[in-house]
Design a protein around this motif. Structure first.
Motif, PDB file in Angstrom:
ATOM      1  N   TYR A   1     -32.565 -28.087 -33.821  1.00  8.09           N
ATOM      2  CA  TYR A   1     -31.441 -27.606 -32.901  1.00  8.09           C
ATOM      3  C   TYR A   1     -30.793 -28.706 -31.908  1.00  8.09           C
ATOM      4  O   TYR A   1     -31.081 -28.812 -30.883  1.00  8.09           O
ATOM      5  CB  TYR A   1     -32.257 -26.564 -31.778  1.00  8.09           C
ATOM      6  CG  TYR A   1     -32.898 -25.211 -32.533  1.00  8.09           C
ATOM      7  CD1 TYR A   1     -32.104 -24.886 -33.431  1.00  8.09           C
ATOM      8  CD2 TYR A   1     -33.928 -24.670 -32.313  1.00  8.09           C
ATOM      9  CE1 TYR A   1     -32.205 -23.428 -34.105  1.00  8.09           C
ATOM     10  CE2 TYR A   1     -34.439 -23.596 -32.780  1.00  8.09           C
ATOM     11  CZ  TYR A   1     -33.644 -22.808 -33.544  1.00  8.09           C
ATOM     12  OH  TYR A   1     -34.035 -21.763 -34.393  1.00  8.09           O
TER      13      TYR A   1
ATOM     14  N   LEU B   1     -28.043 -28.840 -30.544  1.00  4.58           N
ATOM     15  CA  LEU B   1     -27.089 -28.462 -29.479  1.00  4.58           C
ATOM     16  C   LEU B   1     -28.146 -28.442 -28.160  1.00  4.58           C
ATOM     17  O   LEU B   1     -27.440 -28.305 -26.857  1.00  4.58           O
ATOM     18  CB  LEU B   1     -26.409 -27.068 -29.463  1.00  4.58           C
ATOM     19  CG  LEU B   1     -25.477 -27.221 -30.605  1.00  4.58           C
ATOM     20  CD1 LEU B   1     -24.968 -25.837 -30.615  1.00  4.58           C
ATOM     21  CD2 LEU B   1     -24.296 -27.851 -30.446  1.00  4.58           C
TER      22      LEU B   1
ATOM     23  N   ASN C   1     -23.466 -27.829 -23.945  1.00  6.65           N
ATOM     24  CA  ASN C   1     -24.503 -26.677 -24.151  1.00  6.65           C
ATOM     25  C   ASN C   1     -25.218 -26.647 -23.078  1.00  6.65           C
ATOM     26  O   ASN C   1     -25.992 -25.616 -22.539  1.00  6.65           O
ATOM     27  CB  ASN C   1     -24.851 -26.600 -25.572  1.00  6.65           C
ATOM     28  CG  ASN C   1     -23.832 -25.786 -26.546  1.00  6.65           C
ATOM     29  OD1 ASN C   1     -23.926 -24.571 -26.707  1.00  6.65           O
ATOM     30  ND2 ASN C   1     -23.164 -26.695 -27.208  1.00  6.65           N
TER      31      ASN C   1
ATOM     32  N   ASN D   1     -19.560 -17.080 -34.170  1.00  4.19           N
ATOM     33  CA  ASN D   1     -19.266 -18.305 -34.945  1.00  4.19           C
ATOM     34  C   ASN D   1     -18.920 -18.023 -36.224  1.00  4.19           C
ATOM     35  O   ASN D   1     -19.950 -17.217 -37.100  1.00  4.19           O
ATOM     36  CB  ASN D   1     -20.704 -19.152 -34.898  1.00  4.19           C
ATOM     37  CG  ASN D   1     -20.614 -20.657 -35.431  1.00  4.19           C
ATOM     38  OD1 ASN D   1     -19.636 -21.202 -35.422  1.00  4.19           O
ATOM     39  ND2 ASN D   1     -21.688 -21.121 -35.529  1.00  4.19           N
TER      40      ASN D   1
ATOM     41  N   TYR E   1     -26.741 -19.964 -34.282  1.00  6.29           N
ATOM     42  CA  TYR E   1     -25.830 -20.544 -33.207  1.00  6.29           C
ATOM     43  C   TYR E   1     -25.713 -19.389 -31.986  1.00  6.29           C
ATOM     44  O   TYR E   1     -25.881 -19.843 -30.650  1.00  6.29           O
ATOM     45  CB  TYR E   1     -24.851 -21.386 -33.416  1.00  6.29           C
ATOM     46  CG  TYR E   1     -25.201 -22.713 -34.338  1.00  6.29           C
ATOM     47  CD1 TYR E   1     -25.820 -23.726 -33.941  1.00  6.29           C
ATOM     48  CD2 TYR E   1     -24.764 -22.618 -35.548  1.00  6.29           C
ATOM     49  CE1 TYR E   1     -26.105 -24.817 -34.576  1.00  6.29           C
ATOM     50  CE2 TYR E   1     -25.157 -23.762 -36.349  1.00  6.29           C
ATOM     51  CZ  TYR E   1     -25.829 -24.779 -35.810  1.00  6.29           C
ATOM     52  OH  TYR E   1     -25.871 -26.021 -36.678  1.00  6.29           O
ATOM     53  N   CYS E   2     -25.073 -18.401 -32.391  1.00  9.25           N
ATOM     54  CA  CYS E   2     -24.869 -17.354 -31.253  1.00  9.25           C
ATOM     55  C   CYS E   2     -26.133 -16.732 -30.732  1.00  9.25           C
ATOM     56  O   CYS E   2     -26.112 -16.617 -29.435  1.00  9.25           O
ATOM     57  CB  CYS E   2     -24.119 -16.121 -32.075  1.00  9.25           C
ATOM     58  SG  CYS E   2     -22.449 -16.658 -32.872  1.00  9.25           S
TER      59      CYS E   2
ATOM     60  N   GLN F   1     -28.948 -18.464 -30.459  1.00  7.67           N
ATOM     61  CA  GLN F   1     -29.600 -19.554 -29.494  1.00  7.67           C
ATOM     62  C   GLN F   1     -28.593 -19.420 -27.997  1.00  7.67           C
ATOM     63  O   GLN F   1     -29.207 -19.607 -27.210  1.00  7.67           O
ATOM     64  CB  GLN F   1     -29.430 -20.785 -30.392  1.00  7.67           C
ATOM     65  CG  GLN F   1     -30.766 -21.135 -31.558  1.00  7.67           C
ATOM     66  CD  GLN F   1     -31.519 -22.118 -30.570  1.00  7.67           C
ATOM     67  OE1 GLN F   1     -31.264 -23.304 -29.896  1.00  7.67           O
ATOM     68  NE2 GLN F   1     -32.910 -21.914 -30.482  1.00  7.67           N
ATOM     69  N   GLY F   2     -27.360 -19.661 -28.396  1.00 10.09           N
ATOM     70  CA  GLY F   2     -26.485 -19.765 -27.260  1.00 10.09           C
ATOM     71  C   GLY F   2     -26.783 -18.650 -26.437  1.00 10.09           C
ATOM     72  O   GLY F   2     -26.672 -19.073 -25.275  1.00 10.09           O
TER      73      GLY F   2
ATOM     74  N   ASN G   1     -15.573 -20.037 -32.958  1.00 12.88           N
ATOM     75  CA  ASN G   1     -16.500 -20.792 -32.607  1.00 12.88           C
ATOM     76  C   ASN G   1     -16.518 -20.747 -30.950  1.00 12.88           C
ATOM     77  O   ASN G   1     -15.849 -21.558 -30.271  1.00 12.88           O
ATOM     78  CB  ASN G   1     -16.037 -22.291 -33.200  1.00 12.88           C
ATOM     79  CG  ASN G   1     -17.167 -23.230 -32.737  1.00 12.88           C
ATOM     80  OD1 ASN G   1     -17.890 -23.359 -31.999  1.00 12.88           O
ATOM     81  ND2 ASN G   1     -17.723 -23.753 -34.096  1.00 12.88           N
TER      82      ASN G   1
ATOM     83  N   TYR H   1     -19.955 -24.752 -30.767  1.00 10.37           N
ATOM     84  CA  TYR H   1     -20.914 -25.278 -31.773  1.00 10.37           C
ATOM     85  C   TYR H   1     -20.776 -26.359 -32.808  1.00 10.37           C
ATOM     86  O   TYR H   1     -21.558 -26.754 -33.576  1.00 10.37           O
ATOM     87  CB  TYR H   1     -21.754 -24.081 -32.445  1.00 10.37           C
ATOM     88  CG  TYR H   1     -21.670 -22.684 -31.756  1.00 10.37           C
ATOM     89  CD1 TYR H   1     -22.769 -22.571 -30.719  1.00 10.37           C
ATOM     90  CD2 TYR H   1     -20.726 -21.672 -31.963  1.00 10.37           C
ATOM     91  CE1 TYR H   1     -22.723 -21.442 -29.830  1.00 10.37           C
ATOM     92  CE2 TYR H   1     -20.762 -20.597 -31.087  1.00 10.37           C
ATOM     93  CZ  TYR H   1     -21.451 -20.447 -30.264  1.00 10.37           C
ATOM     94  OH  TYR H   1     -21.767 -19.364 -29.580  1.00 10.37           O
TER      95      TYR H   1
END
Length: 398
Positions: A183, A185, A191, A213, A241-242, A244-245, A300, A317
């Motif tokens: 990971y 980011l 981030n 994303n 990534y979405c 996680q974000g 993104n 990302y």
């Protein structure tokens, strides 16, 4: 990431599909460790010149799988690291092995293929194995690396099923070796700023998150479209990534998910994986994260709307070129070598015997949530995620 020989491909295809039932697990929360601190960013920590113990030894990393990500990002990043170095490679392509040996001055004794991989146990030059293979092969090689006595970084998603994730975690614990998920980011300042602004409620309570994303996926890496060893699809590949974000911006794990698949516009191309999916993460305080991912579009973005303002990254990302702004103006944050920071942070954890802030448990949490999203999209129902591990992303303050 290269394709494996035909016999290996046939073997891997027998591993099975993703499970849709989320197992009940022990709750974890607020894990703090090496590479992330509440009072300084993990990027700053990873860029220091000495470890807490004062060691200056560089740890040797072996890359398992020499596909595009290893070639274009990880190998160049290892030339920028402070605490680790490229020490070995594992590939099933002899010509590729020769190219890498010459380019990075890798000795013959540090070059392995998939049949000789387990002999890495006898190589003191290699401290860490970084598994950069197609998703369906992660579990096998993480477990074998741990059994060979090596610390492990596994690319995301950690595995195809949460059951595989648990076996990977168990193998590393049994071998007393550290396990981290790639990971990157978490070590990227833009981030990290989203973490800080959201979790510390700088603009008040976050009420809505938008995380998107997507990429136009061609057949240059067939496994991403379900070919070869399989295990691809946009949700696992870029939609994670979405997921996680949204979680590290909110600082909570969702209690439920809803989802809907995108219509298939190319039946041949998307015969084995979803073309795209919209999914919603429902948090306990009523906040909803609206997420979207696709293999047939381009976006993104990570945005949070709060009681007293908003903040966002667009793009959010990518490997470079990230840009951020808030309702008060631009973030003006410098882009950094993300993968170098990520690998240095893990090397520091190994050198100082500290836990990583992106452990296997976090990887399993995300795979559990992906399982729930697939179940919600398949059934058209709201799926509870209360049994998912509650491991949270630590706040990173700049």
């Amino acid at each position: 990431m290269q394709q494996m020989p035909f016999s290996r491909r046939n073997f891997i295809q027998k591993l099975g599909a993703t499970a849709l039932v989320i197992p009940s697990l022990t709750t974890l929360s607020g894990l703090q460790g090496c590479g992330s601190k509440s009072s300084e960013s993990s990027a700053e920590s990873a860029s220091s010149t000495t470890t807490n113990s004062g060691s200056e030894r560089k740890l040797g990393i072996a890359l398992v799988g020499l596909g595009k990500y290893s070639e274009g990002e990880l190998a160049p990043a290892l030339e920028k690291t402070t605490f680790c170095r490229l020490a070995g490679i594992v590939t099933g392509t002899p010509d590729k092995a020769e190219t890498w040996k010459k380019k990075y001055d890798i000795p013959d004794k540090n070059v392995y293929n998939y049949k000789t991989f387990d002999k890495i146990a006898d190589n003191p030059d290699i401290d860490i194995v970084y598994v950069v293979l197609p998703n369906s092969m992660h579990a096998e090689y993480v477990i074998r690396a741990a059994q060979a006595g090596k610390h492990v970084i596994c690319e995301k998603p950690m595995a195809l099923t949460s059951d595989e994730c648990q076996k990977m975690i168990d193998a590393c614990k049994k071998a007393n070796k550290k396990l981290s998920v790639g990971y990157r980011l978490h070590f990227e300042p833009h981030n990290q700023e989203m973490m800080r602004l959201g979790q510390k409620e700088v603009f008040g309570k976050v009420n809505k998150i938008i995380a998107q994303n997507a990429q136009k996926q061609e057949n240059d890496t067939p496994w991403r479209l379900g070919g070869g060893v399989g295990g691809g699809g946009p949700l696992r590949d870029v939609g994670i990534y979405c997921l996680q974000g949204a979680i590290y911006t909110k600082g909570q794990v969702p209690i439920a998910v809803t989802a809907k698949y995108h219509p298939i516009t190319d039946p041949k191309k998307f015969a084995k994986v979803e073309e795209g999916v919209d999914f919603q993460l429902h948090f306990a305080d009523g906040t909803v994260a609206e997420c979207r991912t696709s293999y047939n579009d381009q976006y993104n973005k990570l945005r949070a709307e709060a009681a007293k303002g908003w903040f966002e990254l667009d793009p959010a990302y990518q490997y470079d070129g990230l840009k951020g702004q808030t309702s008060q103006g631009k973030m003006n944050i410098e882009n950094v070598p993300q993968q170098a920071r990520q690998m240095d942070a893990f090397a520091e954890c190994v050198l100082n015997d500290k836990p990583t802030t992106v452990p296997g448990e976090m990887g399993m949490r995300d795979v559990q949530l992906i399982e729930a999203i697939f179940q919600a999209a398949k059934t058209g129902t709201k799926v509870s995620t209360k049994a998912v591990q509650q491991i949270l992303d630590p706040v990173a303050s700049r």
